[in-house]
Motif scaffolding. Structure first.
Motif, short mmCIF file in Angstrom:
data_model
loop_
_atom_site.label_atom_id
_atom_site.label_comp_id
_atom_site.label_asym_id
_atom_site.label_seq_id
_atom_site.Cartn_x
_atom_site.Cartn_y
_atom_site.Cartn_z
N SER A 1 0.81 -1.21 0.00
CA SER A 1 0.00 0.00 0.00
C SER A 1 0.84 1.27 0.00
CB SER A 1 -0.90 0.00 1.23
OG SER A 1 -1.74 1.12 1.26
N GLY A 2 0.36 2.27 -0.71
CA GLY A 2 0.94 3.60 -0.64
C GLY A 2 2.28 3.77 -1.32
N ASN A 3 2.56 2.99 -2.36
CA ASN A 3 3.81 3.14 -3.09
C ASN A 3 3.50 3.71 -4.47
OD1 ASN A 3 6.18 2.83 -4.57
ND2 ASN A 3 6.77 1.01 -3.44
N SER B 1 -5.44 1.66 -13.49
CA SER B 1 -6.33 0.86 -14.31
C SER B 1 -5.72 -0.51 -14.59
CB SER B 1 -6.59 1.59 -15.63
OG SER B 1 -7.46 0.83 -16.44
N GLY B 2 -6.51 -1.55 -14.38
CA GLY B 2 -6.03 -2.92 -14.49
C GLY B 2 -5.90 -3.57 -13.13
N CYS B 3 -5.86 -2.72 -12.11
CA CYS B 3 -5.72 -3.20 -10.72
C CYS B 3 -6.51 -2.31 -9.77
CB CYS B 3 -4.23 -3.20 -10.35
SG CYS B 3 -3.84 -4.00 -8.79
N GLN B 4 -7.55 -1.65 -10.29
CA GLN B 4 -8.31 -0.69 -9.49
C GLN B 4 -9.20 -1.33 -8.44
OE1 GLN B 4 -10.32 1.68 -12.44
NE2 GLN B 4 -8.67 3.18 -12.45
N ASN B 5 -9.72 -2.54 -8.74
CA ASN B 5 -10.60 -3.19 -7.79
C ASN B 5 -10.58 -4.70 -8.01
OD1 ASN B 5 -12.69 -3.91 -9.79
ND2 ASN B 5 -13.00 -1.69 -9.89
N SER C 1 -3.45 -1.57 -2.22
CA SER C 1 -4.18 -0.31 -2.32
C SER C 1 -3.28 0.90 -2.45
CB SER C 1 -5.08 -0.13 -1.08
OG SER C 1 -4.30 0.01 0.07
N ASN C 2 -3.80 1.88 -3.14
CA ASN C 2 -3.16 3.19 -3.26
C ASN C 2 -1.74 3.13 -3.80
OD1 ASN C 2 -5.53 4.42 -2.22
ND2 ASN C 2 -4.88 3.79 -0.18
N ILE D 1 -8.63 -4.66 -2.61
CA ILE D 1 -7.88 -4.18 -3.77
C ILE D 1 -8.57 -2.92 -4.25
CG2 ILE D 1 -7.06 -4.68 -6.11
CD1 ILE D 1 -7.14 -7.67 -5.35
N THR D 2 -7.95 -1.76 -4.00
CA THR D 2 -8.55 -0.47 -4.36
C THR D 2 -7.49 0.58 -4.60
OG1 THR D 2 -8.69 0.20 -2.04
CG2 THR D 2 -10.65 -0.82 -2.97
N GLY D 3 -7.85 1.58 -5.39
CA GLY D 3 -7.04 2.77 -5.51
C GLY D 3 -5.73 2.62 -6.27
#
Length: 116
Positions: free
Chosen positions: A19-21, A77-81, A44-45, A72-74
């Protein structure tokens, strides 16, 4: 940009959070991880991450915990959710064994919108 330094890890016992990278683009180093002990997955993110349909993620989502124990969020595109990732994991045709290719028929040819 990648998790290449983690490519020798084969067991994660518990939750995994990525997350957050903002510059992460490649998580394929996780492909050797056994999904059976992963109890929760967060991806995420990560603004540059667009490919989450790697074998590890696909195996996890289709496994015991994966259907409900994930976030899986944020990402890009291709990994948005989860739905987007699961679609990429499940769409496609595996390579056919030698000697069976003559049994494959795709029609109509040419096609504009739909094939059978």
């Amino acid at each position: 940009e990648s998790l290449a330094g983690l490519d020798s890890i084969t067991v994660i016992n518990g939750a995994l959070t990525i997350s957050g990278n903002a510059v992460l683009t490649d998580i394929s180093a996780l492909n050797e991880v056994d999904t059976s002990l992963v109890t929760f997955l967060v991806i995420s993110n990560n603004a540059s991450l667009s490919e989450c349909d790697i074998q590890f993620i696909c195996d996890y989502l289709g496994g015991e915990f994966g259907s409900t124990h994930h976030n899986i969020t944020g990402n890009n595109s291709g990994c948005q959710n989860t739905n987007e990732v699961w679609l990429e994991c499940t769409v496609g045709v595996d390579e056919m064994p030698a000697g069976h290719k003559e049994h494959l028929v795709i029609f109509p040819n040419p096609a504009s919108n739909e094939i059978t």
